[in-house]
Write an enzyme that holds these catalytic residues in place. Structure first.
Site, PDB file in Angstrom:
ATOM      1  N   LYS A   1      -0.258  11.271  15.474  1.00 46.68           N
ATOM      2  CA  LYS A   1      -0.253   9.927  14.863  1.00 46.68           C
ATOM      3  C   LYS A   1       0.997   9.849  14.010  1.00 46.68           C
ATOM      4  O   LYS A   1       1.246  10.723  13.179  1.00 46.68           O
ATOM      5  CB  LYS A   1      -1.487   9.684  13.996  1.00 46.68           C
ATOM      6  CG  LYS A   1      -1.399   8.327  13.286  1.00 46.68           C
ATOM      7  CD  LYS A   1      -2.710   7.875  12.694  1.00 46.68           C
ATOM      8  CE  LYS A   1      -2.887   8.352  11.277  1.00 46.68           C
ATOM      9  NZ  LYS A   1      -4.018   7.681  10.625  1.00 46.68           N
TER      10      LYS A   1
ATOM     11  N   HIS B   1      -8.707  -2.051   1.318  1.00 43.16           N
ATOM     12  CA  HIS B   1      -8.814  -2.242   2.768  1.00 43.16           C
ATOM     13  C   HIS B   1      -9.871  -1.342   3.407  1.00 43.16           C
ATOM     14  O   HIS B   1     -10.675  -1.780   4.222  1.00 43.16           O
ATOM     15  CB  HIS B   1      -7.437  -1.983   3.398  1.00 43.16           C
ATOM     16  CG  HIS B   1      -7.419  -2.132   4.870  1.00 43.16           C
ATOM     17  ND1 HIS B   1      -7.580  -3.344   5.492  1.00 43.16           N
ATOM     18  CD2 HIS B   1      -7.280  -1.213   5.863  1.00 43.16           C
ATOM     19  CE1 HIS B   1      -7.540  -3.166   6.804  1.00 43.16           C
ATOM     20  NE2 HIS B   1      -7.355  -1.891   7.058  1.00 43.16           N
TER      21      HIS B   1
HETATM   22  P1  NAD Z   1      -5.777  -0.363  -0.692  1.00 41.93           P
HETATM   23  O1  NAD Z   1      -4.377  -0.417  -1.221  1.00 41.93           O
HETATM   24  O2  NAD Z   1      -6.249  -1.446   0.189  1.00 41.93           O
HETATM   25  O3  NAD Z   1      -6.801  -0.255  -1.944  1.00 41.93           O
HETATM   26  C1  NAD Z   1      -6.556   0.624  -3.006  1.00 41.93           C
HETATM   27  C2  NAD Z   1      -7.799   0.865  -3.824  1.00 41.93           C
HETATM   28  O4  NAD Z   1      -7.466   1.767  -4.891  1.00 41.93           O
HETATM   29  C3  NAD Z   1      -8.335  -0.389  -4.504  1.00 41.93           C
HETATM   30  O5  NAD Z   1      -9.711  -0.201  -4.733  1.00 41.93           O
HETATM   31  C4  NAD Z   1      -7.565  -0.421  -5.812  1.00 41.93           C
HETATM   32  O6  NAD Z   1      -8.221  -1.180  -6.803  1.00 41.93           O
HETATM   33  C5  NAD Z   1      -7.540   1.053  -6.150  1.00 41.93           C
HETATM   34  N1  NAD Z   1      -6.386   1.465  -6.941  1.00 41.93           N
HETATM   35  C6  NAD Z   1      -5.099   1.090  -6.787  1.00 41.93           C
HETATM   36  N2  NAD Z   1      -4.321   1.719  -7.692  1.00 41.93           N
HETATM   37  C7  NAD Z   1      -5.138   2.509  -8.424  1.00 41.93           C
HETATM   38  C8  NAD Z   1      -4.952   3.402  -9.501  1.00 41.93           C
HETATM   39  N3  NAD Z   1      -3.747   3.629 -10.009  1.00 41.93           N
HETATM   40  N4  NAD Z   1      -6.021   4.043 -10.007  1.00 41.93           N
HETATM   41  C9  NAD Z   1      -7.255   3.845  -9.483  1.00 41.93           C
HETATM   42  N5  NAD Z   1      -7.494   3.033  -8.450  1.00 41.93           N
HETATM   43  C10 NAD Z   1      -6.452   2.363  -7.932  1.00 41.93           C
HETATM   44  O7  NAD Z   1      -5.907   1.059  -0.015  1.00 41.93           O
HETATM   45  P2  NAD Z   1      -6.921   1.537   1.132  1.00 41.93           P
HETATM   46  O8  NAD Z   1      -6.280   1.361   2.447  1.00 41.93           O
HETATM   47  O9  NAD Z   1      -8.257   0.960   0.885  1.00 41.93           O
HETATM   48  O10 NAD Z   1      -6.938   3.126   0.850  1.00 41.93           O
HETATM   49  C11 NAD Z   1      -7.601   3.649  -0.295  1.00 41.93           C
HETATM   50  C12 NAD Z   1      -7.267   5.122  -0.419  1.00 41.93           C
HETATM   51  O11 NAD Z   1      -7.751   5.835   0.715  1.00 41.93           O
HETATM   52  C13 NAD Z   1      -5.765   5.415  -0.464  1.00 41.93           C
HETATM   53  O12 NAD Z   1      -5.553   6.412  -1.434  1.00 41.93           O
HETATM   54  C14 NAD Z   1      -5.458   5.943   0.912  1.00 41.93           C
HETATM   55  O13 NAD Z   1      -4.334   6.798   0.925  1.00 41.93           O
HETATM   56  C15 NAD Z   1      -6.743   6.681   1.207  1.00 41.93           C
HETATM   57  N6  NAD Z   1      -7.019   6.946   2.630  1.00 41.93           N
HETATM   58  C16 NAD Z   1      -7.627   8.101   2.937  1.00 41.93           C
HETATM   59  C17 NAD Z   1      -7.920   8.400   4.265  1.00 41.93           C
HETATM   60  C18 NAD Z   1      -8.620   9.679   4.608  1.00 41.93           C
HETATM   61  O14 NAD Z   1      -8.735   9.989   5.789  1.00 41.93           O
HETATM   62  N7  NAD Z   1      -9.151  10.401   3.665  1.00 41.93           N
HETATM   63  C19 NAD Z   1      -7.571   7.490   5.277  1.00 41.93           C
HETATM   64  C20 NAD Z   1      -6.987   6.271   4.908  1.00 41.93           C
HETATM   65  C21 NAD Z   1      -6.714   5.999   3.581  1.00 41.93           C
END
Ligand code: NAD
Length: 325
Positions: free
Chosen positions: A71, A141
């Site tokens: 990916k 998201h």
């Molecule tokens: P997004 O940008 O749509 O949402 C971000 C979320 O984090 C929101 O709830 C926001 O309010 C919060 N946030 C933003 N800045 C913050 C901070 N400084 N402190 C605390 N909270 C904060 O992102 P998303 O696509 O929903 O992804 C959320 C997280 O999941 C990201 O960290 C992303 O890297 C991670 N992720 C993990 C996996 C996995 O497989 N584990 C896969 C995809 C995404």
């Protein structure tokens, strides 16, 4: 697969891969990883010094499922202003017998659905059967995908949620409503006091949940921490919880466990691959008052597993484009 290159776009992925399909694919690949039949290659992720973008590769080979690929993609923070998703990725599948490129599959929807499948596999195997309240920390998201997938695993009655940006919570509330679940925006402490299962899915760099707030018997799926420095929970929680992860190497370096490991609170051997539970080599939860924790860091093999389902289903349903190479 037949000859030529299969192209499966984002819209088709969403049509042909359900959350149940993703669950089956991710559960199988976690099991294969724990048996040593599938392995992830080292992850590359770099700031490219342009457009503030982070770009990289996640790849691996599943010998059991015969899935080889990568990916490729990352994070472009300016995309939202252009009406695009900030996270962008594409999955490339190769024929493990010849190295020929087999399929190009859109990776954005699949990333969300495979990440939701990961926490949902952990809930299926580790949460108490009588769990009634689901706590959501995060409202971005990924969060709605997480909520939908979790709701399929237990007979939940209520969702409690907290987010550092409270204005984002209504979108979780509307998904809860659609699923027929009560919804309440709560404080972090109240979320801990009420929840039987907690999912954290934020981009936080500091703990959002403290050890004293988690009640006995809770299952916590930490899904947001996928990079060095990120953190969602108090590392002290690892000292009382029974910890599981998708992959130990990622969990201890870029996952939630990185902080508990770095501060010497636990050792690597105290984290069990979830695949061992799936394969019945570990009992998983052994008491109703045990706190279980799943560190879901997101591995390349999850992407390949769901992309392989997308390619197969799209071809079967006549929804893929095939071009000669
Ligand atoms: P997004 O940008 O749509 O949402 C971000 C979320 O984090 C929101 O709830 C926001 O309010 C919060 N946030 C933003 N800045 C913050 C901070 N400084 N402190 C605390 N909270 C904060 O992102 P998303 O696509 O929903 O992804 C959320 C997280 O999941 C990201 O960290 C992303 O890297 C991670 N992720 C993990 C996996 C996995 O497989 N584990 C896969 C995809 C995404």
């Amino acid at each position: 697969m037949a000859e030529g290159l299969l192209i499966v776009g984002e819209d088709v992925c969403a049509e042909v891969v359900s959350s149940a399909d993703a669950f089956t694919a991710v559960e199988a690949v976690f099991g294969a990883m724990a048996k040593g039949d599938a392995y992830n290659f080292p992850v590359i992720r770099e700031a490219i010094g342009y457009a503030d973008a982070l770009y990289g590769f996640k790849s691996g080979f599943d010998k059991a499922g015969k899935t080889l690929g990568v990916k490729s993609g990352g994070y472009w923070p300016g995309n939202m202003d252009k009406g695009l998703t900030n996270h962008q990725s594409t999955i490339f599948l190769f024929d493990p017998d010849t190295g020929m490129l087999q399929a190009l599959v859109g990776g954005n929807y699949l990333t969300a659905v495979r990440t939701a499948a990961s926490s949902s596999v952990s809930i299926a195997h580790l949460a108490r059967k009588d769990a009634k309240v689901l706590g959501m920390v995060g409202a971005g998201h990924q969060s709605t995908f997480q909520l939908r997938a979790a709701a399929q695993q237990r007979d939940f009655e209520k969702v409690v949620a907290w987010n550092p940006h409270p204005e984002m919570l209504p979108r979780l509330g509307s998904v809860a409503k659609e699923l027929g679940l009560a919804f309440e925006a709560v404080t972090q402490e109240d979320l801990g006091a009420q929840s039987d299962v907690i999912i954290t899915i934020t981009s936080a760099f500091e703990p959002l949940l403290m050890k004293g707030w988690i009640k006995p018997g809770t299952h916590i799926a930490c899904m947001g921490t996928d990079t060095k420095g990120k953190q969602e929970i108090d590392p002290e929680i690892f000292t009382t919880a029974t910890a599981f992860a998708d992959e130990i190497a990622q969990s201890t370096t870029i996952g939630e466990a990185q902080h508990a490991i770095a501060s010497g609170l636990i050792g690597k051997t105290e984290i069990t691959p979830i695949g061992a539970v799936i394969n019945s080599d570990h009992p998983g939860r052994s008491a109703a008052d045990e706190i279980t924790l799943f560190d879901g860091t997101g591995v390349g093999l999850q992407d390949l597993a769901v992309a392989s389902v997308a390619a197969e289903q799209a071809e079967k349903q006549g929804k893929a484009t095939r071009v000669a190479l």
